[in-house]
Design an enzyme around this catalytic site. Structure first.
Site, mmCIF file in Angstrom:
data_model
loop_
_atom_site.group_PDB
_atom_site.id
_atom_site.type_symbol
_atom_site.label_atom_id
_atom_site.label_comp_id
_atom_site.label_asym_id
_atom_site.label_seq_id
_atom_site.Cartn_x
_atom_site.Cartn_y
_atom_site.Cartn_z
ATOM 1 N N LYS A 5 0.817 -1.190 0.000
ATOM 2 C CA LYS A 5 0.000 0.000 0.000
ATOM 3 C C LYS A 5 0.865 1.260 0.000
ATOM 4 O O LYS A 5 0.381 2.351 -0.260
ATOM 5 C CB LYS A 5 -0.876 0.040 1.280
ATOM 6 C CG LYS A 5 -1.787 -1.146 1.487
ATOM 7 C CD LYS A 5 -2.472 -0.994 2.879
ATOM 8 C CE LYS A 5 -3.233 -2.250 3.228
ATOM 9 N NZ LYS A 5 -3.641 -2.263 4.632
ATOM 10 N N ASP A 42 7.407 2.961 -2.888
ATOM 11 C CA ASP A 42 7.582 4.065 -1.942
ATOM 12 C C ASP A 42 9.031 4.289 -1.555
ATOM 13 O O ASP A 42 9.537 5.405 -1.597
ATOM 14 C CB ASP A 42 6.709 3.841 -0.678
ATOM 15 C CG ASP A 42 6.921 2.479 -0.029
ATOM 16 O OD1 ASP A 42 7.714 1.655 -0.538
ATOM 17 O OD2 ASP A 42 6.281 2.221 1.019
ATOM 18 N N ASP A 75 15.070 0.283 0.554
ATOM 19 C CA ASP A 75 15.865 0.230 1.781
ATOM 20 C C ASP A 75 17.013 -0.755 1.518
ATOM 21 O O ASP A 75 17.988 -0.395 0.867
ATOM 22 C CB ASP A 75 14.914 -0.217 2.903
ATOM 23 C CG ASP A 75 15.525 -0.165 4.285
ATOM 24 O OD1 ASP A 75 16.345 0.717 4.546
ATOM 25 O OD2 ASP A 75 15.181 -1.014 5.121
ATOM 26 N N LYS A 129 17.241 4.853 0.426
ATOM 27 C CA LYS A 129 18.221 4.896 1.526
ATOM 28 C C LYS A 129 19.466 4.156 1.043
ATOM 29 O O LYS A 129 19.622 2.959 1.346
ATOM 30 C CB LYS A 129 17.674 4.153 2.753
ATOM 31 C CG LYS A 129 16.560 4.823 3.504
ATOM 32 C CD LYS A 129 16.243 3.960 4.742
ATOM 33 C CE LYS A 129 14.928 4.295 5.348
ATOM 34 N NZ LYS A 129 14.509 3.324 6.370
ATOM 35 N N PHE A 137 13.819 5.593 10.160
ATOM 36 C CA PHE A 137 12.511 5.038 9.813
ATOM 37 C C PHE A 137 11.516 6.167 9.596
ATOM 38 O O PHE A 137 11.245 6.954 10.495
ATOM 39 C CB PHE A 137 12.009 4.076 10.890
ATOM 40 C CG PHE A 137 10.816 3.301 10.444
ATOM 41 C CD1 PHE A 137 10.948 2.218 9.587
ATOM 42 C CD2 PHE A 137 9.536 3.689 10.826
ATOM 43 C CE1 PHE A 137 9.837 1.525 9.132
ATOM 44 C CE2 PHE A 137 8.414 2.999 10.375
ATOM 45 C CZ PHE A 137 8.575 1.914 9.524
ATOM 46 N N VAL A 138 10.986 6.229 8.376
ATOM 47 C CA VAL A 138 10.112 7.353 8.028
ATOM 48 C C VAL A 138 8.668 6.900 7.796
ATOM 49 O O VAL A 138 8.414 5.743 7.437
ATOM 50 C CB VAL A 138 10.631 8.098 6.769
ATOM 51 C CG1 VAL A 138 11.984 8.732 7.045
ATOM 52 C CG2 VAL A 138 10.714 7.180 5.555
ATOM 53 N N ASP A 144 3.839 3.697 6.247
ATOM 54 C CA ASP A 144 3.189 3.451 7.537
ATOM 55 C C ASP A 144 4.160 2.993 8.597
ATOM 56 O O ASP A 144 5.284 2.576 8.316
ATOM 57 C CB ASP A 144 2.136 2.351 7.383
ATOM 58 C CG ASP A 144 2.768 0.967 7.241
ATOM 59 O OD1 ASP A 144 3.701 0.821 6.418
ATOM 60 O OD2 ASP A 144 2.363 0.044 7.969
ATOM 61 N N ARG A 170 -0.095 6.751 7.286
ATOM 62 C CA ARG A 170 -0.056 6.871 5.816
ATOM 63 C C ARG A 170 -0.673 8.198 5.366
ATOM 64 O O ARG A 170 -0.386 8.700 4.293
ATOM 65 C CB ARG A 170 -0.837 5.727 5.155
ATOM 66 C CG ARG A 170 -0.238 4.344 5.373
ATOM 67 C CD ARG A 170 -0.924 3.339 4.456
ATOM 68 N NE ARG A 170 -0.705 1.958 4.876
ATOM 69 C CZ ARG A 170 0.350 1.223 4.556
ATOM 70 N NH1 ARG A 170 1.306 1.741 3.831
ATOM 71 N NH2 ARG A 170 0.462 -0.028 4.953
#
Ligand code: 5GP
Length: 188
Positions: free
Chosen positions: A48, A105, A108, A136, A157-158, A164, A170
Site C-alpha cells: 500500500k 515508496d 531500503d 536509503k 525510519f520514516v 506506515d 499513511r
C-alpha cells in the site's frame, strides 16, 4: 491537515515537505512522459505504501498509460524487512512485450524490489524499470538499479505520504522520521 496537527507530535522531525514532494512528482512525471513516448507503458503500484505517490505521479504523466496494482508482503515485522517476499495480489494483465515501470515508496535494503524484478522479468516485458519516491542508499545489500528516485534519505525510519508504521501514519501529507518513543513503546 497542517503541521500543527496533533498527529505530527509523533514525529521526531519532518524530512520531506509536501511542497518538495509535489515539485519532485511533477518533475518525475515530465521525465517519464519524455522517456516513454510512443511506448506501451504499464505503471505498477506496489501497495500500500506507494499508493499516494502513484496516484499523484500518474496524473503528471501525459501518456495513455495503463495501471496495475500489486501487493507484496516482506516477511518480518517492526522497522526492517527480511527480503523473503510473498505476492499477496498479482497483476491482473499480461505484461509481455510491454514497458513496465514499478512504482515503489522506498528502497531500503533493496531485497523486495530485487525479488520483484526477478519475478516480473520472467514474464518477458519489453523493459522493466523502477521509480522510487525515497531511497536509503546506505542500507542497500543487493545490486539494484533504480531508474528514477526522487529523494535520497538517511538511515532513519520514516512515515507519511503512504508510508506506515503498523498501518498508521499513511495519511500524513509530509514525510517525517517517526519518533523512536512510538516503536519503543510497542516493543516494551
Ligand atoms: P527493502 O526490501 O528495500 O529492505 O524494504 C522495502 C520495504 O520496506 C518498503 O517497501 C517499505 O514497505 C519498508 N520500509 C523500508 N524502510 C522503511 C521506512 O523507513 N519506513 C517505512 N514506513 N517503511 C519502510
Amino acid at each position: 491537515m497542517d503541521t500543527t496537527a496533533k498527529i505530527y507530535e509523533d514525529l521526531d522531525r519532518i524530512l520531506v515537505t509536501r511542497e518538495e514532494i509535489r515539485q519532485a512528482v511533477e518533475k518525475l512525471g515530465r521525465q517519464i512522459t519524455e522517456d516513454y513516448q510512443g511506448k506501451d507503458l504499464v505503471m505498477v503500484c506496489i501497495l500500500k505504501g506507494a499508493s499516494l505517490f502513484f496516484t499523484d505521479l500518474i496524473r503528471e504523466v501525459d501518456l495513455p498509460l495503463s495501471t496495475e496494482f500489486m501487493a507484496v508482503s516482506s516477511y518480518g515485522s517492526g522497522t526492517s524487512s527480511t527480503g523473503v517476499v510473498r505476492i499477496l495480489k498479482d497483476l491482473d494483465r499480461n505484461i509481455e512485450n510491454r514497458h513496465v515501470l514499478i512504482v515503489e515508496d522506498i528502497v531500503d535494503s533493496g531485497k523486495t524490489l530485487y525479488y520483484l524484478m526477478q519475478v516480473l522479468s520472467q514474464r518477458h516485458p519489453a523493459s522493466i524499470s523502477i521509480a522510487a519516491l525515497l531511497d536509503k542508499p546506505a542500507r542497500r545489500v543487493v545490486d539494484l538499479t533504480t531508474r528514477y528516485s526522487c529523494f535520497n534519505i538517511p538511515d532513519a525510519f520514516v512515515v507519511g505520504y503512504g508510508l506506515d508504521y503498523d498501518e498508521k501514519y499513511r495519511n500524513l501529507p509530509d514525510i517525517g522520521v517517526l519518533h523512536p518513543r512510538i516503536y519503543q513503546a510497542d516493543d516494551a
